[in-house]
Design a protein around this motif. Structure first.
Motif, PDB file in Angstrom:
ATOM      1  N   GLU A 135     -40.977 -11.963  28.082  1.00 29.45           N
ATOM      2  CA  GLU A 135     -40.138 -12.484  26.997  1.00 29.45           C
ATOM      3  C   GLU A 135     -40.984 -12.818  25.774  1.00 29.45           C
ATOM      4  O   GLU A 135     -40.617 -12.517  24.646  1.00 29.45           O
ATOM      5  N   MET A 136     -42.159 -13.431  26.009  1.00 25.96           N
ATOM      6  CA  MET A 136     -43.037 -13.777  24.899  1.00 25.96           C
ATOM      7  C   MET A 136     -43.574 -12.507  24.221  1.00 25.96           C
ATOM      8  O   MET A 136     -43.607 -12.416  23.003  1.00 25.96           O
ATOM      9  N   GLN A 137     -43.956 -11.508  25.016  1.00 26.57           N
ATOM     10  CA  GLN A 137     -44.505 -10.279  24.439  1.00 26.57           C
ATOM     11  C   GLN A 137     -43.438  -9.483  23.701  1.00 26.57           C
ATOM     12  O   GLN A 137     -43.761  -8.677  22.845  1.00 26.57           O
ATOM     13  N   SER A 138     -42.173  -9.723  24.000  1.00 19.73           N
ATOM     14  CA  SER A 138     -41.118  -9.046  23.248  1.00 19.73           C
ATOM     15  C   SER A 138     -41.030  -9.596  21.825  1.00 19.73           C
ATOM     16  O   SER A 138     -40.483  -8.945  20.939  1.00 19.73           O
ATOM     17  N   LYS A 139     -41.577 -10.799  21.591  1.00 16.91           N
ATOM     18  CA  LYS A 139     -41.590 -11.397  20.258  1.00 16.91           C
ATOM     19  C   LYS A 139     -42.735 -10.869  19.400  1.00 16.91           C
ATOM     20  O   LYS A 139     -42.829 -11.204  18.233  1.00 16.91           O
ATOM     21  N   PHE A 140     -43.646 -10.069  19.994  1.00 15.27           N
ATOM     22  CA  PHE A 140     -44.792  -9.558  19.250  1.00 15.27           C
ATOM     23  C   PHE A 140     -44.337  -8.553  18.210  1.00 15.27           C
ATOM     24  O   PHE A 140     -43.855  -7.472  18.534  1.00 15.27           O
ATOM     25  N   GLN A 141     -44.483  -8.925  16.959  1.00 17.74           N
ATOM     26  CA  GLN A 141     -44.205  -8.028  15.852  1.00 17.74           C
ATOM     27  C   GLN A 141     -45.052  -8.494  14.677  1.00 17.74           C
ATOM     28  O   GLN A 141     -45.465  -9.653  14.637  1.00 17.74           O
ATOM     29  N   PRO A 142     -45.353  -7.623  13.739  1.00 14.33           N
ATOM     30  CA  PRO A 142     -46.202  -8.011  12.616  1.00 14.33           C
ATOM     31  C   PRO A 142     -45.652  -9.226  11.880  1.00 14.33           C
ATOM     32  O   PRO A 142     -44.455  -9.356  11.651  1.00 14.33           O
ATOM     33  N   GLY A 143     -46.577 -10.147  11.557  1.00 13.58           N
ATOM     34  CA  GLY A 143     -46.209 -11.355  10.819  1.00 13.58           C
ATOM     35  C   GLY A 143     -46.040 -12.589  11.674  1.00 13.58           C
ATOM     36  O   GLY A 143     -45.919 -13.692  11.149  1.00 13.58           O
ATOM     37  N   VAL A 144     -46.043 -12.453  12.994  1.00 12.87           N
ATOM     38  CA  VAL A 144     -45.841 -13.592  13.894  1.00 12.87           C
ATOM     39  C   VAL A 144     -47.181 -14.302  14.108  1.00 12.87           C
ATOM     40  O   VAL A 144     -48.202 -13.670  14.349  1.00 12.87           O
ATOM     41  N   GLU A 145     -47.170 -15.645  14.010  1.00 10.13           N
ATOM     42  CA  GLU A 145     -48.364 -16.453  14.263  1.00 10.13           C
ATOM     43  C   GLU A 145     -48.529 -16.639  15.765  1.00 10.13           C
ATOM     44  O   GLU A 145     -47.576 -17.000  16.453  1.00 10.13           O
ATOM     45  N   VAL A 146     -49.761 -16.394  16.278  1.00 13.98           N
ATOM     46  CA  VAL A 146     -50.013 -16.498  17.714  1.00 13.98           C
ATOM     47  C   VAL A 146     -51.344 -17.206  17.978  1.00 13.98           C
ATOM     48  O   VAL A 146     -52.158 -17.377  17.074  1.00 13.98           O
ATOM     49  N   MET A 147     -51.538 -17.595  19.246  1.00 17.80           N
ATOM     50  CA  MET A 147     -52.810 -18.146  19.702  1.00 17.80           C
ATOM     51  C   MET A 147     -53.279 -17.332  20.899  1.00 17.80           C
ATOM     52  O   MET A 147     -52.477 -16.975  21.765  1.00 17.80           O
ATOM     53  N   THR A 148     -54.572 -17.040  20.953  1.00 18.87           N
ATOM     54  CA  THR A 148     -55.121 -16.276  22.070  1.00 18.87           C
ATOM     55  C   THR A 148     -55.559 -17.221  23.183  1.00 18.87           C
ATOM     56  O   THR A 148     -55.642 -18.429  22.995  1.00 18.87           O
ATOM     57  N   SER A 149     -55.878 -16.648  24.331  1.00 16.19           N
ATOM     58  CA  SER A 149     -56.303 -17.452  25.469  1.00 16.19           C
ATOM     59  C   SER A 149     -57.652 -18.113  25.222  1.00 16.19           C
ATOM     60  O   SER A 149     -57.988 -19.081  25.878  1.00 16.19           O
ATOM     61  N   VAL A 194     -50.953  -8.262  12.957  1.00 19.10           N
ATOM     62  CA  VAL A 194     -50.907  -7.229  11.935  1.00 19.10           C
ATOM     63  C   VAL A 194     -50.230  -5.982  12.503  1.00 19.10           C
ATOM     64  O   VAL A 194     -49.356  -5.398  11.868  1.00 19.10           O
ATOM     65  N   SER A 195     -50.645  -5.587  13.719  1.00 19.83           N
ATOM     66  CA  SER A 195     -50.031  -4.421  14.355  1.00 19.83           C
ATOM     67  C   SER A 195     -50.129  -4.562  15.869  1.00 19.83           C
ATOM     68  O   SER A 195     -50.972  -5.289  16.385  1.00 19.83           O
ATOM     69  N   VAL A 196     -49.242  -3.854  16.553  1.00 20.43           N
ATOM     70  CA  VAL A 196     -49.192  -3.856  18.017  1.00 20.43           C
ATOM     71  C   VAL A 196     -49.235  -2.414  18.481  1.00 20.43           C
ATOM     72  O   VAL A 196     -48.457  -1.577  18.018  1.00 20.43           O
ATOM     73  N   ASN A 197     -50.172  -2.086  19.396  1.00 19.65           N
ATOM     74  CA  ASN A 197     -50.280  -0.748  19.964  1.00 19.65           C
ATOM     75  C   ASN A 197     -49.850  -0.847  21.425  1.00 19.65           C
ATOM     76  O   ASN A 197     -50.624  -1.279  22.283  1.00 19.65           O
ATOM     77  N   ASP A 198     -48.606  -0.456  21.710  1.00 24.13           N
ATOM     78  CA  ASP A 198     -48.080  -0.559  23.067  1.00 24.13           C
ATOM     79  C   ASP A 198     -48.759   0.402  24.024  1.00 24.13           C
ATOM     80  O   ASP A 198     -48.926   0.090  25.203  1.00 24.13           O
ATOM     81  N   ALA A 199     -49.160   1.583  23.542  1.00 21.54           N
ATOM     82  CA  ALA A 199     -49.773   2.587  24.412  1.00 21.54           C
ATOM     83  C   ALA A 199     -51.114   2.099  24.962  1.00 21.54           C
ATOM     84  O   ALA A 199     -51.433   2.340  26.127  1.00 21.54           O
ATOM     85  N   GLU A 200     -51.903   1.405  24.131  1.00 20.65           N
ATOM     86  CA  GLU A 200     -53.225   0.944  24.567  1.00 20.65           C
ATOM     87  C   GLU A 200     -53.258  -0.552  24.875  1.00 20.65           C
ATOM     88  O   GLU A 200     -54.323  -1.102  25.154  1.00 20.65           O
ATOM     89  N   ARG A 251     -53.289  -7.308  24.735  1.00 20.59           N
ATOM     90  CA  ARG A 251     -51.989  -7.995  24.651  1.00 20.59           C
ATOM     91  C   ARG A 251     -51.946  -9.253  25.505  1.00 20.59           C
ATOM     92  O   ARG A 251     -51.368 -10.259  25.127  1.00 20.59           O
ATOM     93  N   GLN A 252     -52.561  -9.186  26.691  1.00 22.04           N
ATOM     94  CA  GLN A 252     -52.499 -10.333  27.593  1.00 22.04           C
ATOM     95  C   GLN A 252     -53.378 -11.492  27.130  1.00 22.04           C
ATOM     96  O   GLN A 252     -53.243 -12.599  27.623  1.00 22.04           O
ATOM     97  N   ALA A 253     -54.278 -11.254  26.162  1.00 21.44           N
ATOM     98  CA  ALA A 253     -55.091 -12.342  25.624  1.00 21.44           C
ATOM     99  C   ALA A 253     -54.273 -13.234  24.708  1.00 21.44           C
ATOM    100  O   ALA A 253     -54.640 -14.379  24.463  1.00 21.44           O
ATOM    101  N   VAL A 254     -53.163 -12.737  24.191  1.00 23.88           N
ATOM    102  CA  VAL A 254     -52.277 -13.541  23.354  1.00 23.88           C
ATOM    103  C   VAL A 254     -51.379 -14.341  24.293  1.00 23.88           C
ATOM    104  O   VAL A 254     -50.552 -13.780  25.002  1.00 23.88           O
ATOM    105  N   THR A 255     -51.579 -15.660  24.301  1.00 28.31           N
ATOM    106  CA  THR A 255     -50.890 -16.487  25.289  1.00 28.31           C
ATOM    107  C   THR A 255     -49.779 -17.355  24.720  1.00 28.31           C
ATOM    108  O   THR A 255     -49.004 -17.911  25.480  1.00 28.31           O
TER     109      THR A 255
END
Length: 148
Positions: free
Chosen positions: A29-43, A51-57, A74-78
């Motif tokens: 659910e959290m990763q579905s919110k990943f889109q450019p412009g969203v503020e996040v914190m990493t692990s 800035v961008s999300v590469n789903d393939a890699e 992607r999993q480092a963004v918690t």
């Protein structure tokens, strides 16, 4: 007795799998919110804007500060940082430049308490530009000795 032990063991396994499934659903659910412009914190504690999300890699490019970008898994963004909503009843922070005709606030009034130290004018940084490294070390050591 054996049946009771098997039932307890099965209950623990069931709760363990259920907890893992719930965690996976929350992460999806959290990763579905990943889109450019969203503020996040990493692990590892870095805050940034996506800035961008590469789903393939499974990579996310974060802008940590203007001009500084980092690519993380992607999993480092918690955590997705939600913008803080103003509290009801609390005045909003003034916007710079919004009050064109408002008077400027003056310096805060002094209480007159000196804590036993005479007031000295702090040296300006411009005065220290021609200071040698040895003079800097001596000055810093003297400042450390007087603060005790």
């Amino acid at each position: 007795m054996t049946i009771l032990l098997l039932a307890v063991f099965a209950f623990f396994i069931f709760t363990m799998f259920r907890r893992n499934k719930k965690t996976q659903q929350q992460q999806a659910e959290m990763q579905s919110k990943f889109q450019p412009g969203v503020e996040v914190m990493t692990s590892f504690g870095l805050y940034g804007r996506i800035v961008s999300v590469n789903d393939a890699e499974n990579k996310v490019v974060l802008e940590l500060s203007p001009g500084n970008e980092a690519t993380v898994h992607r999993q480092a963004v918690t955590k997705v940082i939600e913008p803080a909503a103003p509290v009801a009843g609390e005045p909003a922070a003034p916007i710079a430049g919004a009050g064109e005709g408002t008077p400027e606030a003056g310096p805060a009034p002094s209480s007159g308490i000196t804590l036993g130290k005479p007031e000295e004018a702090a040296p300006r940084p411009e005065d220290r530009l021609d200071e040698t490294p040895e003079e800097t070390l001596r000055r810093l050591n003297d400042e450390g000795n007087t603060s005790k």
